[in-house]
Design an enzyme around this catalytic site. Structure first.
Site, PDB file in Angstrom:
ATOM      1  N   ASP A  11     -17.245   8.359  11.930  1.00 37.83           N
ATOM      2  CA  ASP A  11     -17.774   6.746  12.255  1.00 37.83           C
ATOM      3  C   ASP A  11     -18.732   6.787  11.228  1.00 37.83           C
ATOM      4  O   ASP A  11     -19.727   8.602  11.087  1.00 37.83           O
ATOM      5  CB  ASP A  11     -17.687   7.052  14.205  1.00 37.83           C
ATOM      6  CG  ASP A  11     -19.088   5.868  14.148  1.00 37.83           C
ATOM      7  OD1 ASP A  11     -19.064   4.684  14.347  1.00 37.83           O
ATOM      8  OD2 ASP A  11     -19.752   6.101  14.358  1.00 37.83           O
ATOM      9  N   ASP A 107     -16.474   0.264  10.126  1.00 37.73           N
ATOM     10  CA  ASP A 107     -17.340   1.734  10.054  1.00 37.73           C
ATOM     11  C   ASP A 107     -16.950   3.138  10.662  1.00 37.73           C
ATOM     12  O   ASP A 107     -17.541   3.336  10.893  1.00 37.73           O
ATOM     13  CB  ASP A 107     -19.030   1.167  10.537  1.00 37.73           C
ATOM     14  CG  ASP A 107     -18.748   1.533  11.577  1.00 37.73           C
ATOM     15  OD1 ASP A 107     -17.376   0.965  12.752  1.00 37.73           O
ATOM     16  OD2 ASP A 107     -19.417   1.372  12.768  1.00 37.73           O
ATOM     17  N   GLU A 108     -15.523   2.322  11.056  1.00 35.01           N
ATOM     18  CA  GLU A 108     -14.862   3.612  12.044  1.00 35.01           C
ATOM     19  C   GLU A 108     -13.306   3.785  10.960  1.00 35.01           C
ATOM     20  O   GLU A 108     -12.598   2.594  11.210  1.00 35.01           O
ATOM     21  CB  GLU A 108     -14.871   2.805  12.879  1.00 35.01           C
ATOM     22  CG  GLU A 108     -16.101   3.915  13.799  1.00 35.01           C
ATOM     23  CD  GLU A 108     -15.587   3.663  15.250  1.00 35.01           C
ATOM     24  OE1 GLU A 108     -15.281   4.084  16.104  1.00 35.01           O
ATOM     25  OE2 GLU A 108     -15.842   2.043  16.165  1.00 35.01           O
TER      26      GLU A 108
HETATM   27 MG   LIG Z   1     -20.965   3.418  14.386  1.00 34.98          MG
END
Ligand SMILES: [Mg+2]
Length: 420
Positions: A11, A107-108
């Site tokens: 993340d 974002d992961e």
């Molecule tokens: Mg994040």
């Protein structure tokens, strides 16, 4: 260690804000946020850097609220295309460690490291190397959850790695009872405020309380509690609590001739402003189109769905339409997806958004079917069927699948005709 998988969920911390800080060294020591529309005080905070968070600024609150807490806030307009590019750059870094990389959100990403151990070291060592590589190449700090399944890797990241000093946590199967099960029920993945109070009233205060309940008993108790069959939900929560998830890390859902290409995103809070939701739709459209382009597909049907966070009162909708021309261009797909959303959204708060495309044809081949109206109609009907299958089977999209079933009456031709 026979056959156990090693899965990482990496993340990016405060992703949009971190990208901006990496590009603007002059803001390094200042509180930075990325906000939907800096001109509009009611705009939503899309990301806040750790310094801004120290002032109490949180993601998804209004810019007005954030400025009240921190008047010296540096407010930056989102550059979605740039964030998507950086996200792809980070994907490439992960791909240098494994060919099995699956984006979960912008974002992961999940990374299957099982086959990488021989080459790169222990899971923890690989996580450290990944962190350093992403940091040195993009300036972004990643936190890495490690485990033997996707759902436990996700929780390893959210519950521990994000709070650790070194940003890495390994959730071992044999340690689940002494770690995960000790957590209060609201920490369980997918459990929001609403479900927390339901579970608490049912006597489940820790994750272990839920996990140790036999599945059949849980199904029965949830039926009694909600006065309807919610076996699917019962099983979902029970599996998460027990860390059971055999789903593979798959770079593409359908490698061979996909029926549909789609992405969905769970938002950190309820989104209520159209402008903010449209940013998410743009993000999703880009992810979808990027996959179409990399696979050489054009799409003729776009669909958009959303869902609220309220378990008791499922809200949301699921709609699709035929685009005037097959396309894999982000601005086209975004244009129609946003229009579709605007047309059908009743203003209910939104917690989950999905965009997908169907009616996929290999680039260059679509011209032919334009002349064949029958082929085209058949293609559309197939698309509707595959969507039904896809969303009918997907637990996460279950609330919208009810609406999708109602769509069956909408003849493919009518959908096309209505919107053309
Ligand atoms: Mg994040």
């Amino acid at each position: 260690m026979s056959g156990a998988r090693v899965i990482a969920l990496a993340d990016c911390q405060s992703f949009y804000a971190s990208v901006e800080k990496a590009d603007h060294p002059e803001y390094a020591d200042r509180p930075v946020v990325v906000a939907g529309d800096p001109e509009r005080r009611s705009g939503i905070i899309l990301a806040a850097c750790p310094i801004a968070k120290r002032y109490g600024v949180t993601t998804a609150e209004s810019l007005r609220e954030a400025l009240a807490k921190c008047p010296e806030l540096v407010v930056i307009k989102p550059r979605m295309q740039h964030y998507i590019d950086v996200s792809m750059q980070i994907t490439e870094i992960y791909r240098s460690f494994s060919d099995l990389v699956e984006p979960y959100s912008i974002d992961e990403q999940f990374i299957d490291l099982t086959a990488s151990l021989k080459l790169f070291g222990t899971p923890r060592e690989i996580a450290r190397t990944i962190q350093e590589k992403v940091r040195s190449e993009t300036g972004i700090y990643t936190r890495v959850g490690l485990s033997d399944s996707k759902v436990t890797a996700k929780m390893a990241c959210d519950l521990w790695a994000k709070k650790n000093d070194d940003g890495i946590f390994e959730l071992k199967r044999e340690e689940i009872p002494s770690t995960l099960w000790e957590q209060p029920i609201q920490k369980l993945f997918m459990v929001g405020n609403r479900m927390t109070s339901h579970f608490t009233s049912m006597g489940f205060t820790t994750v272990g309380d839920l996990a140790r309940t036999p599945l059949e008993t849980l199904k029965l108790r949830m039926r009694q509690k909600f006065r309807r069959n919610c076996d699917i939900d019962a099983e979902l929560y029970w599996r998460i609590a027990n860390g059971i998830d055999n789903s593979p890390v798959s770079p593409y859902t359908h490698e061979e001739a996909p029926k549909s290409i789609g992405h969905q995103m769970t938002l950190p809070r309820d989104y209520r402003a159209l402008e903010d939701i449209k940013i998410i739709i743009l993000e999703l459209s880009e992810l979808v189109c990027q996959r179409c382009r990399s696979k050489g597909y054009m799409a003729s049907v776009v669909s958009v769905g959303c869902q609220g966070a309220d378990f008791d009162r499922p809200t949301g909708f699921y709609r699709q339409m035929t685009m005037p021309d097959p396309t894999n261009a982000t601005n086209h797909v975004y244009h129609w997806a946003a229009k579709l959303f605007e047309r059908h959204w009743n203003g209910d708060p939104v917690r989950k958004v999905g965009v997908s495309v169907t009616g996929l044809e290999k680039e260059g081949e679509y011209q032919l079917s334009l002349f064949e109206e029958r082929d085209r109609l058949r293609e559309l009907e197939r698309a509707t069927d595959s969507l039904k299958r896809k969303y009918g089977d997907t637990v996460i999209m279950r609330a919208v699948s009810a609406t999708a079933a109602g769509q069956a009456r909408d003849r493919a031709g009518k959908i096309g005709g209505h919107y053309k």
